[in-house]
Write a protein that holds these residues in place. Structure first.
Motif, short mmCIF file in Angstrom:
data_model
loop_
_atom_site.label_atom_id
_atom_site.label_comp_id
_atom_site.label_asym_id
_atom_site.label_seq_id
_atom_site.Cartn_x
_atom_site.Cartn_y
_atom_site.Cartn_z
N LEU A 171 0.62 8.64 3.18
CA LEU A 171 1.95 8.08 3.78
C LEU A 171 2.13 8.35 5.03
O LEU A 171 2.84 7.51 5.73
CB LEU A 171 2.74 7.74 2.31
N SER A 172 1.64 9.89 5.26
CA SER A 172 2.82 9.88 6.63
C SER A 172 1.37 9.31 7.75
O SER A 172 1.84 9.42 8.59
CB SER A 172 3.07 11.75 7.34
N TYR A 173 0.44 9.64 7.81
CA TYR A 173 -1.19 9.05 7.74
C TYR A 173 -0.61 7.48 8.61
O TYR A 173 -0.55 7.43 9.91
CB TYR A 173 -1.94 8.76 7.55
N LEU A 174 -0.28 6.88 7.34
CA LEU A 174 -0.21 5.48 7.45
C LEU A 174 1.31 5.47 7.95
O LEU A 174 1.27 4.27 9.46
CB LEU A 174 0.37 4.80 5.77
N ALA A 175 2.11 5.73 8.38
CA ALA A 175 3.52 5.49 8.94
C ALA A 175 3.40 5.48 10.87
O ALA A 175 3.41 4.84 10.86
CB ALA A 175 4.33 6.13 8.12
N HIS A 176 2.69 6.89 10.66
CA HIS A 176 2.27 7.37 12.32
C HIS A 176 1.51 6.09 12.67
O HIS A 176 1.77 5.50 13.56
CB HIS A 176 1.84 8.49 12.21
N ASN A 177 0.52 5.59 11.84
CA ASN A 177 -0.73 4.29 12.25
C ASN A 177 -0.17 3.74 12.37
O ASN A 177 -0.30 2.49 13.95
CB ASN A 177 -1.76 4.59 11.72
N ASN B 21 9.97 3.75 2.71
CA ASN B 21 9.31 3.72 1.51
C ASN B 21 8.79 6.38 2.13
O ASN B 21 8.89 6.96 1.56
CB ASN B 21 8.01 4.13 1.86
N TYR B 22 8.17 6.52 3.30
CA TYR B 22 8.06 7.68 3.91
C TYR B 22 8.92 8.68 4.36
O TYR B 22 9.18 9.88 2.96
CB TYR B 22 7.01 7.97 5.35
N TYR B 23 10.32 8.02 4.16
CA TYR B 23 11.58 9.10 4.22
C TYR B 23 12.28 9.53 2.58
O TYR B 23 12.68 10.68 2.39
CB TYR B 23 12.16 8.28 5.26
N SER B 24 11.63 8.41 2.42
CA SER B 24 11.92 8.35 0.43
C SER B 24 11.69 9.86 -0.20
O SER B 24 12.13 10.04 -0.64
CB SER B 24 12.35 7.40 -0.22
N LEU B 25 10.52 9.85 0.34
CA LEU B 25 9.48 10.37 -0.29
C LEU B 25 9.99 11.53 0.31
O LEU B 25 10.06 13.22 -0.67
CB LEU B 25 8.25 10.00 -0.15
N ARG B 26 10.39 11.93 1.18
CA ARG B 26 11.44 13.46 1.84
C ARG B 26 11.89 13.59 0.71
O ARG B 26 13.13 14.33 1.68
CB ARG B 26 10.41 13.02 3.13
N SER B 27 13.36 12.51 0.23
CA SER B 27 14.37 12.78 -0.29
C SER B 27 15.36 12.55 0.92
O SER B 27 16.42 13.27 1.02
CB SER B 27 14.58 13.90 -0.94
N PHE C 276 0.53 -1.69 -0.21
CA PHE C 276 -0.01 -0.36 -0.07
C PHE C 276 1.08 1.20 -0.39
O PHE C 276 0.81 2.07 -0.92
CB PHE C 276 -0.67 0.00 1.17
N SER C 277 2.23 1.50 0.76
CA SER C 277 3.13 2.24 1.09
C SER C 277 3.64 2.45 -0.38
O SER C 277 3.45 4.04 -0.74
CB SER C 277 3.70 2.38 2.15
N ASN C 278 3.60 1.84 -0.95
CA ASN C 278 4.95 1.80 -2.26
C ASN C 278 3.33 2.75 -3.47
O ASN C 278 3.93 3.30 -4.55
CB ASN C 278 5.33 0.25 -3.26
N LEU C 279 2.23 1.92 -3.53
CA LEU C 279 1.50 2.56 -4.74
C LEU C 279 1.42 4.31 -3.65
O LEU C 279 1.33 5.64 -4.85
CB LEU C 279 0.15 2.56 -4.04
N LEU C 280 1.18 4.72 -2.12
CA LEU C 280 1.07 6.39 -1.94
C LEU C 280 2.50 6.95 -2.74
O LEU C 280 2.50 7.85 -2.85
CB LEU C 280 1.00 5.79 -0.99
N TYR C 281 3.60 5.87 -2.33
CA TYR C 281 4.88 6.65 -3.43
C TYR C 281 5.15 7.08 -4.55
O TYR C 281 5.04 8.15 -4.86
CB TYR C 281 6.27 5.65 -2.14
N VAL C 282 4.24 6.34 -4.99
CA VAL C 282 3.81 6.04 -6.45
C VAL C 282 3.14 7.60 -7.47
O VAL C 282 4.19 8.34 -7.78
CB VAL C 282 4.22 4.44 -7.40
N LYS C 283 2.01 7.90 -6.52
CA LYS C 283 1.84 9.13 -6.36
C LYS C 283 1.60 9.90 -5.75
O LYS C 283 1.00 10.97 -6.17
CB LYS C 283 -0.39 8.68 -6.21
N SER C 284 3.19 9.82 -5.14
CA SER C 284 3.81 11.13 -4.21
C SER C 284 2.35 12.15 -3.01
O SER C 284 2.64 12.73 -3.03
CB SER C 284 3.36 12.04 -4.94
#
Length: 587
Positions: free
Chosen positions: A312-318, A335-341, A299-307
């Protein structure tokens, strides 16, 4: 189980008839599931969770319909005290202690728990060693010391025909861990025949099946659970259309409430990059099962691809709130940190995931991607290689290796790895474009052209194939072909509505303008030139071309063409008619 009314199908043909026959009696299936769940529980096998999910999706049984408890033998009675004591130690993860009290027991159940305790004791020690000694990328030299002894003892019993479905399963796992894969496959198939309802054995087998030919060659028992296995296999082998058809049949057969099936369908859509469908299913899954962690990394890969940063942040905290030491949680945070570079931080979380489970495929691949971002190619190569060791079918790791060798300017290697990725995903345009680029670097233009054209034909995700093909034709002075490709490219870009960042429409327009001008098609040329003026990088060329056209027109113009005279000083031509439907690709 229910062999009486089962229909035998030799090859997987997609008809829904046998499903109805086999799924006709959902009450029977529910009973079988309840029985196998209690058998697994007594033996400390955690795969019963999947069976419980399926049982939960079926209607509740009335009290008098519940299955009777399994028969109790004389051996069972003799081992009861030792088994009860050992099982409580086993549940506390004190495996050596459990094994000590089971030594010499003769019932099937006690023997299984004795061997399984020894196996898990070795695994636990191996994992502790691994966490203590290894950096993230050193090759795991630590072995489960118990494996060799277990194999010797189990193979003796196997030859004597004394292993039941559960011990066969354990024997298969031991063989797989010792890399004796061919033997392992045979033993898992035997285990499945002996106890078709144990999902753990099917799952182990699925990890060893490398292609569809091998899958067709296996002789598997014909019972309803085989449909779940086949659907799972089709997903793994990227045969998504077949997998979705199977899951659809299972839903219609009565498993519509099953969270397991919803998650599998979501993963299947993720594999064919149907991102919106997959996201919708994952959201539905989270509504039904909010504390679920399985598949959340996908699921997080999908959120990552869609930026989708906030989601993604909500999912990670959850997930951190639910269980922060789960492999999936670590991958989601990565994935969350990767999306934030923040690539160093991301790599750190993927490493943590691998400490928790060194066989976690996704984490190796994602860690490879992070090292690529940090320009650390050697670490990236090692990470991708680990991913391939875990699962030879992981096309992302093969593709990643191709990319690393591309950075290292080694096109022969690239070609090898991209080819592997393409074999695993024959209809993925990204693999084909990458292959084409490698061929181009090796001056194999004919092959490159084939790849680019095929990438366009299968549906080019990144809309790069036609552009590359056009430029290749341009280099080879095949101007008609180049113009044709640029035309298609422009239509393609505008038809998809959204403007892509890397779109090189201006390049295509400049080329087409010159091409029409050379071929004396001045109206088309001037239309392209006008369109060039919409783009900063082509504006000057566009204006220059308009001036050229206007000069040529002035020369051609004869006095009789009076109606053009007043307009000829004004650099815009009048006639807008065009044999090639240039008008159709206005943005």
């Amino acid at each position: 189980g229910n062999g009486s009314n089962a229909i035998t199908i030799k090859t997987p043909t997609f008809v829904s008839l046998p499903v109805c026959k086999r799924f006709g009696d959902l009450v029977q299936i529910k009973k079988q599931l309840i029985s196998v769940i209690s058998l697994c529980k007594e033996r400390g096998l955690l795969h019963s969770a999947k069976a419980s999910e399926l049982a939960f999706a079926l209607d509740r049984l009335p009290k008098d319909e519940l299955p009777p408890s399994p028969p109790f033998t004389e051996d069972d009675a003799q081992d009861l005290d030792a088994l009860t004591l050992a099982k409580s130690y086993f549940d506390l993860k004190e495996y050596d202690r459990a094994a000590y009290f089971l030594k010499g027991c003769c019932s099937q159940k006690a023997y299984f728990l004795y061997m399984y305790s020894r196996y898990l004791s070795g695994e636990k020690k191996k994992d502790d060693e691994t966490v203590d000694s290894l950096g993230p990328l050193e090759k795991g030299q630590v072995r489960n010391e118990a494996l060799r002894e277990l194999r010797v003892e189990l193979s003796k019993k196997h030859i004597a025909g004394e292993l039941d479905g559960f011990t066969l399963y354990l024997y298969g796992v031991v063989l797989r861990k010792l890399d004796l894969l061919k033997e392992a496959v045979e033993v898992f198939v035997e285990a499945i025949h002996s106890l078709p309802l144990h999902w753990g054995a099917w799952l182990e087998l699925s990890n060893l099946v490398t292609n569809i030919e091998m899958l067709k060659s296996l002789s598997l028992p014909d019972c309803w659970i085989k449909d779940f296995f086949m659907a799972h296999m089709y997903t793994e082998l990227q045969m998504i259309k077949e997998a979705l058809q199977k899951y659809q049949n299972l839903i219609e057969a009565g498993f519509s409430k099953s969270t397991y099936i919803i998650s599998q369908i979501a993963v299947a859509y993720h594999n064919i990059r149907d991102i919106d469908q997959a996201l919708a299913l994952f959201n539905e899954l989270r509504e039904q099962d909010p504390y679920r962690i399985d598949n959340m990394d996908t699921f997080s890969n999908l959120l990552y691809v869609k930026s989708m940063k906030p989601e993604l942040s909500y999912l990670a905290h959850n997930l951190v709130e639910i269980d922060k030491y789960r492999v999936e949680t670590c991958c989601v945070i990565g994935n969350y940190y990767s999306l934030r570079s923040q690539h160093e931080k991301a790599a750190l979380y993927f490493q943590r995931a691998l400490k928790l489970n060194p066989r976690c495929l996704g984490a190796w691949t994602l860690m490879g991607h992070e090292y690529m971002e940090m320009k650390n190619t050697s670490a990236a190569i090692q990470a991708y290689r680990h991913a391939i060791e875990v699962n030879k079918r992981d096309y992302r790791a093969w593709y990643g290796l191709g990319q690393t060798y591309e950075i290292l300017k080694m096109p022969f290697y690239c070609l090898y790895y991209y080819r592997k990725a393409h074999q695993l995903r024959p209809n993925d345009s990204r693999m084909l474009v990458a292959l084409g680029e490698s061929y181009e670097k090796l001056s194999q233009q004919v092959e490159a052209k084939k790849c680019y054209w095929r990438a366009y034909s299968v549906g080019d995700v990144e809309k790069m194939a036609l552009l590359k093909l056009a430029k290749l034709h341009e280099q080879l002075n095949e101007s008609d072909d180049a113009a044709q490709c640029y035309m298609l490219y422009i239509q393609d870009i505008f038809s998809c509505g959204e403007q892509l960042e890397h779109a090189e429409v201006s390049t295509a327009l400049r080329y087409l303008g010159q091409y029409y001008f050379k071929n004396k098609l001045y109206d088309e040329a001037s239309l392209c030139a006008q369109r060039c003026c919409d783009y900063n990088d082509a504006r000057e060329e566009g204006k220059a071309l308009l001036r050229q056209i206007s000069q040529v027109r002035d020369q051609i113009e004869t006095p009789s063409a009076d109606l053009f005279a007043p307009l000829s000083n004004n650099n815009t031509p009048v006639r807008r008619v065009s044999p090639l439907n240039l008008i159709s690709f206005t943005p």
